[in-house]
Design a protein around this motif. Structure first.
Motif, PDB file in Angstrom:
ATOM      1  N   THR A  38       0.824  -1.219   0.000  1.00 54.12           N
ATOM      2  CA  THR A  38       0.000   0.000   0.000  1.00 54.12           C
ATOM      3  C   THR A  38       0.855   1.265   0.000  1.00 54.12           C
ATOM      4  OG1 THR A  38      -0.152  -0.116   2.425  1.00 54.12           O
ATOM      5  CG2 THR A  38      -1.922  -1.147   1.149  1.00 54.12           C
ATOM      6  N   SER A  39       2.102   1.139  -0.436  1.00 56.88           N
ATOM      7  CA  SER A  39       3.024   2.274  -0.358  1.00 56.88           C
ATOM      8  C   SER A  39       2.828   3.287  -1.475  1.00 56.88           C
ATOM      9  CB  SER A  39       4.473   1.770  -0.387  1.00 56.88           C
ATOM     10  OG  SER A  39       4.733   1.106  -1.623  1.00 56.88           O
ATOM     11  N   VAL A  40       2.174   2.875  -2.586  1.00 57.73           N
ATOM     12  CA  VAL A  40       1.954   3.794  -3.716  1.00 57.73           C
ATOM     13  C   VAL A  40       0.453   4.031  -3.844  1.00 57.73           C
ATOM     14  CG1 VAL A  40       2.298   4.210  -6.171  1.00 57.73           C
ATOM     15  CG2 VAL A  40       4.010   2.910  -4.873  1.00 57.73           C
ATOM     16  N   PRO A  41      -0.046   5.163  -3.386  1.00 62.06           N
ATOM     17  CA  PRO A  41      -1.488   5.440  -3.448  1.00 62.06           C
ATOM     18  C   PRO A  41      -2.013   5.359  -4.878  1.00 62.06           C
ATOM     19  CG  PRO A  41      -0.383   7.018  -2.027  1.00 62.06           C
ATOM     20  CD  PRO A  41       0.698   6.239  -2.702  1.00 62.06           C
ATOM     21  N   ASP A  42      -3.230   4.827  -4.988  1.00 62.00           N
ATOM     22  CA  ASP A  42      -3.960   4.701  -6.249  1.00 62.00           C
ATOM     23  C   ASP A  42      -3.388   3.638  -7.181  1.00 62.00           C
ATOM     24  OD1 ASP A  42      -5.758   6.764  -5.543  1.00 62.00           O
ATOM     25  OD2 ASP A  42      -4.315   8.274  -6.212  1.00 62.00           O
ATOM     26  N   SER A  43      -2.347   2.929  -6.775  1.00 62.36           N
ATOM     27  CA  SER A  43      -1.867   1.806  -7.578  1.00 62.36           C
ATOM     28  C   SER A  43      -2.846   0.648  -7.440  1.00 62.36           C
ATOM     29  CB  SER A  43      -0.472   1.374  -7.123  1.00 62.36           C
ATOM     30  OG  SER A  43      -0.531   0.835  -5.804  1.00 62.36           O
ATOM     31  N   LEU A  44      -2.722  -0.326  -8.322  1.00 60.50           N
ATOM     32  CA  LEU A  44      -3.631  -1.472  -8.280  1.00 60.50           C
ATOM     33  C   LEU A  44      -3.513  -2.225  -6.959  1.00 60.50           C
ATOM     34  CD1 LEU A  44      -5.666  -3.358  -9.686  1.00 60.50           C
ATOM     35  CD2 LEU A  44      -3.711  -4.634 -10.588  1.00 60.50           C
ATOM     36  N   LEU A  45      -2.297  -2.441  -6.484  1.00 63.32           N
ATOM     37  CA  LEU A  45      -2.110  -3.150  -5.224  1.00 63.32           C
ATOM     38  C   LEU A  45      -2.642  -2.332  -4.051  1.00 63.32           C
ATOM     39  CD1 LEU A  45       1.443  -4.621  -5.897  1.00 63.32           C
ATOM     40  CD2 LEU A  45      -0.708  -5.893  -5.798  1.00 63.32           C
ATOM     41  N   TRP A  46      -2.474  -1.032  -4.106  1.00 67.87           N
ATOM     42  CA  TRP A  46      -3.045  -0.170  -3.064  1.00 67.87           C
ATOM     43  C   TRP A  46      -4.556  -0.320  -3.035  1.00 67.87           C
ATOM     44  CZ3 TRP A  46      -6.513   3.882  -3.062  1.00 67.87           C
ATOM     45  CH2 TRP A  46      -6.564   4.672  -1.910  1.00 67.87           C
ATOM     46  N   GLU A  47      -5.186  -0.321  -4.201  1.00 64.50           N
ATOM     47  CA  GLU A  47      -6.637  -0.476  -4.260  1.00 64.50           C
ATOM     48  C   GLU A  47      -7.077  -1.842  -3.751  1.00 64.50           C
ATOM     49  OE1 GLU A  47      -7.824   0.292  -8.249  1.00 64.50           O
ATOM     50  OE2 GLU A  47      -7.485   2.455  -8.127  1.00 64.50           O
ATOM     51  N   MET A  48      -6.304  -2.880  -4.060  1.00 67.25           N
ATOM     52  CA  MET A  48      -6.654  -4.228  -3.613  1.00 67.25           C
ATOM     53  C   MET A  48      -6.603  -4.350  -2.097  1.00 67.25           C
ATOM     54  SD  MET A  48      -4.633  -6.583  -6.433  1.00 67.25           S
ATOM     55  CE  MET A  48      -4.881  -8.071  -5.429  1.00 67.25           C
ATOM     56  N   PHE A  49      -5.559  -3.789  -1.495  1.00 67.37           N
ATOM     57  CA  PHE A  49      -5.307  -4.057  -0.082  1.00 67.37           C
ATOM     58  C   PHE A  49      -5.683  -2.899   0.839  1.00 67.37           C
ATOM     59  CE2 PHE A  49      -2.625  -7.078  -2.339  1.00 67.37           C
ATOM     60  CZ  PHE A  49      -2.993  -8.248  -1.692  1.00 67.37           C
TER      61      PHE A  49
END
Length: 285
Positions: A38-49
């Motif tokens: 979740t270190s990069v806001p609005d990235s796909l992984l951030w959205e997932m987790f």
């Protein structure tokens, strides 16, 4: 996981994920921290987790979160998310594919770092046939290392295209992994050369010219004609058939090498299974 509401937009009590998370990316298992994903806001992984529930996320049979992407290249995605820096090995051959992965994971800054740097020296002209920016090597060194797939592709960088019959000169290297079994007392029972796949390395346009519809491009489908690849393989497994096609196209063999290792197949009989990797380098003037 213990994160404040200011860091991720939800309170610690609402986070449905553990501090340490296991991922299955294309069959490769990764273990990392929730804070990394979740270190990069609005990235796909951030959205997932950063969801309030993990129920909508795909999982594998062992309960790990599953992402259907290139498992090998994900290591570089994860490295970037740890400190937002890009560090790649020298002569990294998958830069274009990694850029596509960065686009999928919605990492715009990483996409910019991976974007090709175009210069006048890389344009087509009298310099010969160009290789990938990350794969190029001095022309004076190419003839010394024709035995490897990558070097055979780089060797074409020192050649001037065009021949009397209109066909381009160049190298094509084919390689295969095989195996055979030898008994302890006799070599007469040896079972030779089980070839699973014949791999092709060289310029895309040359490989397509020689092998045509028998060339499987699924591992590198978007490679431009003037670029090089080591990811193609043939739809058949007969070496002689590959040799015939190369000979018909005007190629002749200039080098070959092979390496092998062995291990005991049966402790009681001492039969050994040998595995080998062999390359053949072909050249057309």
């Amino acid at each position: 996981a213990y994160f404040s509401e200011d860091e991720h937009g939800i309170s610690a009590e609402e986070i449905p994920f553990p501090e340490i998370i296991e991922l299955n990316v294309g069959g490769q298992v990764y273990i990392t921290r929730y804070s990394t994903l979740t270190s990069v806001p609005d990235s796909l992984l951030w959205e997932m987790f950063t969801q309030k529930s993990a129920k909508g996320l795909a999982r594998d049979t062992k309960g790990r979160f599953f992402v259907d992407r290139d498992g090998f290249l994900f290591r570089y995605i994860l490295d970037y998310m740890r400190d937002q820096q890009l560090v790649l090995p020298d002569h990294f051959p998958e830069r274009g594919r990694l850029q596509r992965e960065a686009e999928f994971f919605n990492l715009p800054e990483l996409v910019k770092l991976l974007a090709p740097k175009i210069s006048k020296q890389n344009s087509l002209g009298d310099e010969g046939c160009p290789s990938d920016t990350e794969d190029s090597s001095p022309g004076t060194d190419t003839t010394r290392t024709l035995g490897s797939l990558g070097a055979a592709a780089a060797a074409c960088a020192s050649l001037v295209p065009g021949a009397m019959d209109g066909k381009r000169s160049g190298f094509i290297t084919i390689g295969y992994r095989g195996s055979y079994t030898l008994g302890r007392d006799s070599h007469t029972d040896a079972k030779f050369r089980r070839v699973a796949r014949i791999m092709v390395c060289g310029k895309t346009s040359l490989a397509k010219e020689v092998f045509g519809e028998t060339l499987n491009e699924s591992r590198d489908p978007d490679r431009p004609p003037e670029r090089y690849t080591s990811r193609y393989y043939l739809k058949f497994t007969f070496l002689e058939q590959a040799f015939d096609k190369l000979a018909d196209a005007g190629f002749h063999m200039v080098a070959c090498n092979s390496t092998g290792t062995c291990a005991f197949a049966h402790e009681q009989t001492d039969d050994k299974i040998w595995t080998s990797y062999t390359e053949y380098v072909f050249y057309r003037e």
